[in-house]
Design a protein around this motif. Sequence first.
Motif, PDB file in Angstrom:
ATOM      1  N   ILE A  79       0.860  -1.174   0.000  1.00 21.03           N
ATOM      2  CA  ILE A  79       0.000   0.000   0.000  1.00 21.03           C
ATOM      3  C   ILE A  79       0.893   1.219   0.000  1.00 21.03           C
ATOM      4  CG2 ILE A  79      -1.713   1.324   1.313  1.00 21.03           C
ATOM      5  CD1 ILE A  79      -2.681  -1.337   2.481  1.00 21.03           C
ATOM      6  N   ALA A  80       0.562   2.193  -0.830  1.00 18.17           N
ATOM      7  CA  ALA A  80       1.375   3.407  -0.923  1.00 18.17           C
ATOM      8  C   ALA A  80       0.607   4.593  -0.354  1.00 18.17           C
ATOM      9  CB  ALA A  80       1.765   3.679  -2.375  1.00 18.17           C
ATOM     10  N   GLY A  81       1.354   5.533   0.180  1.00 18.23           N
ATOM     11  CA  GLY A  81       0.794   6.800   0.634  1.00 18.23           C
ATOM     12  C   GLY A  81       1.560   7.932  -0.006  1.00 18.23           C
ATOM     13  N   ILE A  82       0.846   8.973  -0.445  1.00 20.61           N
ATOM     14  CA  ILE A  82       1.495  10.066  -1.169  1.00 20.61           C
ATOM     15  C   ILE A  82       1.091  11.390  -0.548  1.00 20.61           C
ATOM     16  CG2 ILE A  82       1.862  11.161  -3.411  1.00 20.61           C
ATOM     17  CD1 ILE A  82       1.036   8.561  -4.744  1.00 20.61           C
ATOM     18  N   ASP A  83       2.108  12.158  -0.134  1.00 22.02           N
ATOM     19  CA  ASP A  83       1.909  13.522   0.367  1.00 22.02           C
ATOM     20  C   ASP A  83       2.207  14.469  -0.790  1.00 22.02           C
ATOM     21  OD1 ASP A  83       1.525  15.672   2.084  1.00 22.02           O
ATOM     22  OD2 ASP A  83       3.629  15.705   2.704  1.00 22.02           O
ATOM     23  N   THR A  84       1.195  15.141  -1.290  1.00 19.10           N
ATOM     24  CA  THR A  84       1.340  15.944  -2.502  1.00 19.10           C
ATOM     25  C   THR A  84       1.620  17.408  -2.188  1.00 19.10           C
ATOM     26  OG1 THR A  84      -1.041  16.358  -2.621  1.00 19.10           O
ATOM     27  CG2 THR A  84      -0.216  14.412  -3.752  1.00 19.10           C
ATOM     28  N   ARG A 137      -5.962   5.776 -14.317  1.00 20.00           N
ATOM     29  CA  ARG A 137      -5.806   5.286 -15.699  1.00 20.00           C
ATOM     30  C   ARG A 137      -4.897   4.061 -15.766  1.00 20.00           C
ATOM     31  NH1 ARG A 137      -5.863  10.939 -17.249  1.00 20.00           N
ATOM     32  NH2 ARG A 137      -3.577  11.013 -17.156  1.00 20.00           N
ATOM     33  N   GLU A 138      -3.997   3.921 -14.797  1.00 22.05           N
ATOM     34  CA  GLU A 138      -3.116   2.749 -14.750  1.00 22.05           C
ATOM     35  C   GLU A 138      -3.776   1.557 -14.059  1.00 22.05           C
ATOM     36  OE1 GLU A 138      -0.018   2.200 -16.010  1.00 22.05           O
ATOM     37  OE2 GLU A 138      -0.225   4.121 -17.063  1.00 22.05           O
ATOM     38  N   GLY A 139      -5.028   1.718 -13.642  1.00 22.26           N
ATOM     39  CA  GLY A 139      -5.741   0.621 -12.997  1.00 22.26           C
ATOM     40  C   GLY A 139      -5.442   0.472 -11.523  1.00 22.26           C
ATOM     41  N   ILE A 140      -4.897   1.499 -10.894  1.00 25.12           N
ATOM     42  CA  ILE A 140      -4.545   1.456  -9.473  1.00 25.12           C
ATOM     43  C   ILE A 140      -5.675   2.069  -8.659  1.00 25.12           C
ATOM     44  CG2 ILE A 140      -2.905   2.253  -7.723  1.00 25.12           C
ATOM     45  CD1 ILE A 140      -0.772   2.273  -9.924  1.00 25.12           C
ATOM     46  N   HIS A 141      -6.069   1.399  -7.592  1.00 24.50           N
ATOM     47  CA  HIS A 141      -7.147   1.878  -6.731  1.00 24.50           C
ATOM     48  C   HIS A 141      -6.646   3.059  -5.901  1.00 24.50           C
ATOM     49  CE1 HIS A 141     -10.616   2.080  -4.214  1.00 24.50           C
ATOM     50  NE2 HIS A 141      -9.996   1.625  -3.134  1.00 24.50           N
ATOM     51  N   VAL A 142      -7.288   4.212  -6.052  1.00 20.87           N
ATOM     52  CA  VAL A 142      -6.887   5.425  -5.350  1.00 20.87           C
ATOM     53  C   VAL A 142      -7.898   5.730  -4.254  1.00 20.87           C
ATOM     54  CG1 VAL A 142      -6.426   7.900  -5.577  1.00 20.87           C
ATOM     55  CG2 VAL A 142      -5.730   6.327  -7.396  1.00 20.87           C
ATOM     56  N   VAL A 143      -7.378   6.080  -3.079  1.00 21.04           N
ATOM     57  CA  VAL A 143      -8.211   6.428  -1.926  1.00 21.04           C
ATOM     58  C   VAL A 143      -7.851   7.837  -1.487  1.00 21.04           C
ATOM     59  CG1 VAL A 143      -8.810   5.851   0.456  1.00 21.04           C
ATOM     60  CG2 VAL A 143      -8.371   4.024  -1.190  1.00 21.04           C
ATOM     61  N   GLU A 144      -8.874   8.640  -1.208  1.00 19.00           N
ATOM     62  CA  GLU A 144      -8.635  10.002  -0.737  1.00 19.00           C
ATOM     63  C   GLU A 144      -8.295   9.990   0.748  1.00 19.00           C
ATOM     64  OE1 GLU A 144     -10.867  14.373  -0.723  1.00 19.00           O
ATOM     65  OE2 GLU A 144     -11.897  12.580  -1.430  1.00 19.00           O
ATOM     66  N   VAL A 145      -7.191  10.657   1.101  1.00 16.03           N
ATOM     67  CA  VAL A 145      -6.724  10.697   2.485  1.00 16.03           C
ATOM     68  C   VAL A 145      -6.821  12.122   3.001  1.00 16.03           C
ATOM     69  CG1 VAL A 145      -4.750  10.340   4.020  1.00 16.03           C
ATOM     70  CG2 VAL A 145      -5.157   8.763   2.123  1.00 16.03           C
ATOM     71  N   MET A 146      -7.415  12.275   4.184  1.00 15.78           N
ATOM     72  CA  MET A 146      -7.519  13.583   4.793  1.00 15.78           C
ATOM     73  C   MET A 146      -6.196  13.972   5.444  1.00 15.78           C
ATOM     74  SD  MET A 146     -10.549  14.245   3.956  1.00 15.78           S
ATOM     75  CE  MET A 146     -10.863  15.762   4.850  1.00 15.78           C
ATOM     76  N   ARG A 147      -6.095  15.235   5.830  1.00 22.00           N
ATOM     77  CA  ARG A 147      -4.891  15.730   6.487  1.00 22.00           C
ATOM     78  C   ARG A 147      -4.640  14.944   7.766  1.00 22.00           C
ATOM     79  NH1 ARG A 147      -5.130  21.815   8.413  1.00 22.00           N
ATOM     80  NH2 ARG A 147      -6.617  20.838   9.832  1.00 22.00           N
ATOM     81  N   PRO A 148      -3.360  14.620   8.067  1.00 27.21           N
ATOM     82  CA  PRO A 148      -3.063  13.846   9.281  1.00 27.21           C
ATOM     83  C   PRO A 148      -3.598  14.514  10.536  1.00 27.21           C
ATOM     84  CG  PRO A 148      -1.130  13.956   7.870  1.00 27.21           C
ATOM     85  CD  PRO A 148      -2.158  14.857   7.268  1.00 27.21           C
ATOM     86  N   ASN A 149      -3.956  13.683  11.515  1.00 28.37           N
ATOM     87  CA  ASN A 149      -4.501  14.171  12.775  1.00 28.37           C
ATOM     88  C   ASN A 149      -3.522  15.120  13.460  1.00 28.37           C
ATOM     89  OD1 ASN A 149      -4.727  13.700  15.938  1.00 28.37           O
ATOM     90  ND2 ASN A 149      -6.757  13.389  15.031  1.00 28.37           N
ATOM     91  N   SER A 185      -3.279   5.027   7.022  1.00 33.49           N
ATOM     92  CA  SER A 185      -4.710   5.327   7.102  1.00 33.49           C
ATOM     93  C   SER A 185      -5.501   4.411   6.186  1.00 33.49           C
ATOM     94  CB  SER A 185      -4.961   6.793   6.723  1.00 33.49           C
ATOM     95  OG  SER A 185      -4.386   7.669   7.653  1.00 33.49           O
ATOM     96  N   VAL A 186      -4.961   4.142   5.007  1.00 40.12           N
ATOM     97  CA  VAL A 186      -5.625   3.222   4.077  1.00 40.12           C
ATOM     98  C   VAL A 186      -5.636   1.811   4.654  1.00 40.12           C
ATOM     99  CG1 VAL A 186      -5.571   2.230   1.767  1.00 40.12           C
ATOM    100  CG2 VAL A 186      -5.001   4.643   2.089  1.00 40.12           C
ATOM    101  N   LEU A 187      -4.511   1.381   5.196  1.00 40.76           N
ATOM    102  CA  LEU A 187      -4.415   0.030   5.755  1.00 40.76           C
ATOM    103  C   LEU A 187      -5.379  -0.151   6.924  1.00 40.76           C
ATOM    104  CD1 LEU A 187      -3.017  -2.722   5.919  1.00 40.76           C
ATOM    105  CD2 LEU A 187      -1.279  -1.661   7.392  1.00 40.76           C
ATOM    106  N   ALA A 188      -5.503   0.881   7.782  1.00 40.59           N
ATOM    107  CA  ALA A 188      -6.368   0.788   8.954  1.00 40.59           C
ATOM    108  C   ALA A 188      -7.842   0.977   8.622  1.00 40.59           C
ATOM    109  CB  ALA A 188      -5.941   1.822   9.992  1.00 40.59           C
ATOM    110  N   GLY A 189      -8.137   1.436   7.403  1.00 44.77           N
ATOM    111  CA  GLY A 189      -9.528   1.653   7.015  1.00 44.77           C
ATOM    112  C   GLY A 189     -10.050   3.021   7.406  1.00 44.77           C
TER     113      GLY A 189
END
Length: 402
Positions: free
Chosen positions: A9-14, A77-89, A110-114
């Motif tokens: 699982i990947a996490g990205i800070d943009t 477009r690459e077929g990767i499931h993207v999840v929106e992540v809110m700002r860290p607590n 956050s994605v892993l924990a649901g």
Amino acid sequence: MANEQTKVIAGIDTHADTHHVAVITDTGRHMADREFPAAGAGDQGIIDFITGFGPVLAVGVEGTGSYGAELSRVLVREGIHVVEVMRPNRQARRLQGKSDPLDAYQAAESVLAGRAATTPKSRDGAVESLRVLRAERATAMRARVAVMAQVRAILVTAPESIRAKYRAMTSPALMAALERTRPAGPVSEPLASTATVLKRLAVRYRHLHHELAQIDAELDAILAFHAPMLRDLQGVGTDVASQLLVTAGDNPERITTEAKFAALVGVAPIPASSGKTSRHRLSRAGDRQANKAIHHVVLVRMRYDSRTRAYVARRRQEGKSTKEIMRCLKRYVAREIYDQLRHPRPAPDAGTLRTTRTAKHLTLQQAADALHVWPTALSRLERGLSRDDVFHQRYETWLREH
């Protein structure tokens, strides 16, 4: 690198210039993190980086509505499931500190924990066009209001020879009259400079007015093609329909239930009970612009819709306050709008009502008296200017019986 069976699982800070990517396993073990440029080559580098550790279960992206919008589109477009992540607590930030790698790892965790499970808006269709047009419209509206306010403020302190000409004029007439003026004299003279500035402001007002008319025409064209039946609902016009579509996004299927849609637009009832008191209050969460749009629909229906007026009268007799009644109405409106967004249904054919009535030699007043409504309300329904599916069925039944 892990073996090929490791799921990650990947996490990205943009950010505006760079994106920081962190990768963890499906058991939560940290594997690696790296920074990439926020550009086309960087997006491809991110994909190569996260897929190099094994099958990607999901990618949590922070800021899918801003700096991460394009990256989210590329990943999908690459077929990767993207999840929106809110700002860290914020509490976690105070305890653990803050940095781009930490934020990226927290996004993945956050994605892993649901805790993060929201599908972001796709932003790749007609609704995205509505969004950018509405953004332009909002600034043009504010600019037009500011121009009018400035003209009024200048007239307050203008010489009496100018004030006397425009004192009793309405705003449209005032702007038209100011635009027709021909100021003369040196700008060093207060009278000439005031007249010149007022004319220029009137010209600016006309340009903004034409710009807004053009934007509204473009919004109408998109709605007529993309969601023509949404405006069939009572109280839903161009402004309301476009805002609700922007809130739902180009992929409204991401909102799986009408209860989630109600929460999204801030009309889900919030418990406010204590002791012997059992009640709910208005929600102050969700998309406030969508909440404003639904509030507008409720106000229109409370004034013009016979079914809503009857409901309001009944709930007032039960002891409900106006705020409580409007909270209930907003919930009903949200349910109706969600159903129309997911399963569009055309309005009943109103043209047959008038034809049937005239064929039976019944006057509008006779029909209105029998149905206990105002003739104007009945006329609007017959001409297709308002929609009330329940009353339409009732009117059809009455016509068949006569």
